[in-house]
Design an enzyme around this catalytic site. Structure first.
Site, PDB file in Angstrom:
ATOM      1  N   ASP A 200       0.851  -1.186   0.000  1.00  0.00           N
ATOM      2  CA  ASP A 200       0.000   0.000   0.000  1.00  0.00           C
ATOM      3  C   ASP A 200       0.890   1.241   0.000  1.00  0.00           C
ATOM      4  OD1 ASP A 200      -1.701   2.133   0.446  1.00  0.00           O
ATOM      5  OD2 ASP A 200      -2.972   1.043   1.851  1.00  0.00           O
TER       6      ASP A 200
ATOM      7  N   HIS B  63       0.343   7.839   4.091  1.00  0.00           N
ATOM      8  CA  HIS B  63       0.969   7.160   5.224  1.00  0.00           C
ATOM      9  C   HIS B  63       2.461   7.465   5.357  1.00  0.00           C
ATOM     10  CE1 HIS B  63      -2.805   5.055   5.357  1.00  0.00           C
ATOM     11  NE2 HIS B  63      -2.634   4.635   4.121  1.00  0.00           N
TER      12      HIS B  63
ATOM     13  N   ILE C   4      -0.874   9.163   8.658  1.00  0.00           N
ATOM     14  CA  ILE C   4      -1.635   8.249   9.505  1.00  0.00           C
ATOM     15  C   ILE C   4      -1.219   6.810   9.224  1.00  0.00           C
ATOM     16  CG2 ILE C   4      -3.584   9.851   9.546  1.00  0.00           C
ATOM     17  CD1 ILE C   4      -5.056   7.973   7.621  1.00  0.00           C
TER      18      ILE C   4
ATOM     19  N   GLY D 223      -5.170   1.591   7.911  1.00  0.00           N
ATOM     20  CA  GLY D 223      -6.209   0.883   8.638  1.00  0.00           C
ATOM     21  C   GLY D 223      -5.957  -0.608   8.692  1.00  0.00           C
TER      22      GLY D 223
END
Length: 284
Positions: free
Chosen positions: A187, A192, A207, A210
């Site tokens: 990802d 991120h 962040i 998830g």
């Protein structure tokens, strides 16, 4: 309209081949924070190839997570990826994931729901190798601004929160560099890693993925409730309710009953702001 629900649901499945080996599994486990302490025998099962077993949530990154991307490219699904949010994730294991493997993946859109201000696209992937089915996964993808087309609202996904004190509460620290390591499993979203991109997206810093919180939570459940035996996991599902940042601490509460662990995950330093809700691990 960018989403043509009838066309998406009628489309043939998209198929492709994926493969992985012990290096992919080791990298994934390290991206979840495995290996602390580095010489702990319970951690070596995640970090040493001679003892390696595969955490079932590895299914979300096997083949660099191409199943979800393939589904978003299905006929009838033409959306701006900037409007896409990962709303929920579920995995059903048909047998333990091998350390090395090659498999065929079949992905299709199985539902499109109208939430008025957003559409929810449900993507299902079925993965099999030469010995038969390995796992089935489903991802709920929210697409902002694509609702209001008069479709079915879909089932209510939220569950009543567990009652009573949890049977276990554990905390897992998110290393400052953890998102940088986890993204190497496939990802590459700059949200991120890139502070400037994160600010444009409305966050003061990058962040955590998830699905990294998702994997960290399953590892905590396996280590705390299932004696570290990944083969006991039968299914795992969650709803992404909020975000976590690197250098924060995930507080994971677990309620255990026969064959089921229910969990809630929050950010300890932000007054237990929710991160994962409606989280259920079914086990043997």
């Amino acid at each position: 309209m960018p989403i043509d629900a009838a066309k998406a649901l009628a489309a043939d499945p998209r198929t492709h081949q994926i493969s992985w080996d012990h290096k992919d599994v080791l990298l994934y486990h390290l991206g979840l924070g495995a290996g602390c302490p580095a010489t702990d025998p319970s951690e070596l099962k995640y970090t040493l190839e001679s003892r390696l077993h595969v955490l079932p949530s590895f299914a979300t990154v096997a083949g660099s997570g191409m199943a979800m991307l393939g589904g978003l490219g299905a006929p009838g699904i033409e959306v701006d990826l900037a409007a896409v949010l990962h709303g929920g994730q579920a995995i059903t294991l048909h047998r333990p994931i091998p350390v090395r493997g090659a498999a065929d993946t079949s992905s299709r859109v199985v539902a499109v729901y109208d939430k008025t201000k957003a559409a929810v696209v449900v993507l299902r992937s079925e993965v099999s190798d030469a010995d038969g089915p390995l796992w089935t996964s489903e991802a709920d993808i929210f697409v902002r601004g694509e609702g209001g087309f008069g479709g079915d609202r879909g089932p209510a996904r939220r569950q009543e929160a567990p009652t009573g004190e949890p049977d276990h509460t554990v905390e897992r620290f998110i290393r400052e560099d953890q998102a940088l390591l986890y993204r190497l499993s496939g990802d590459w979203n700059p949200l991120h890693a890139d502070p400037e991109f994160a600010r444009r997206a409305g966050f003061d810093r990058p962040i955590l993925h998830g699905l990294c919180s998702y994997g960290m939570t399953l590892k905590a459940v396996v280590d705390t409730v299932l004696d570290g035996e990944v083969s006991r996991v039968r299914s795992y599902r969650t709803r992404f309710a909020g975000i976590a940042f690197p250098a924060e601490t995930l507080r994971i509460r677990m309620w255990v009953s026969s064959g089921t662990v229910r969990a809630s995950v929050s950010a300890a330093e932000r007054d237990d702001a929710p991160v994962l809700l409606d989280t259920v691990v079914e086990y043997a």
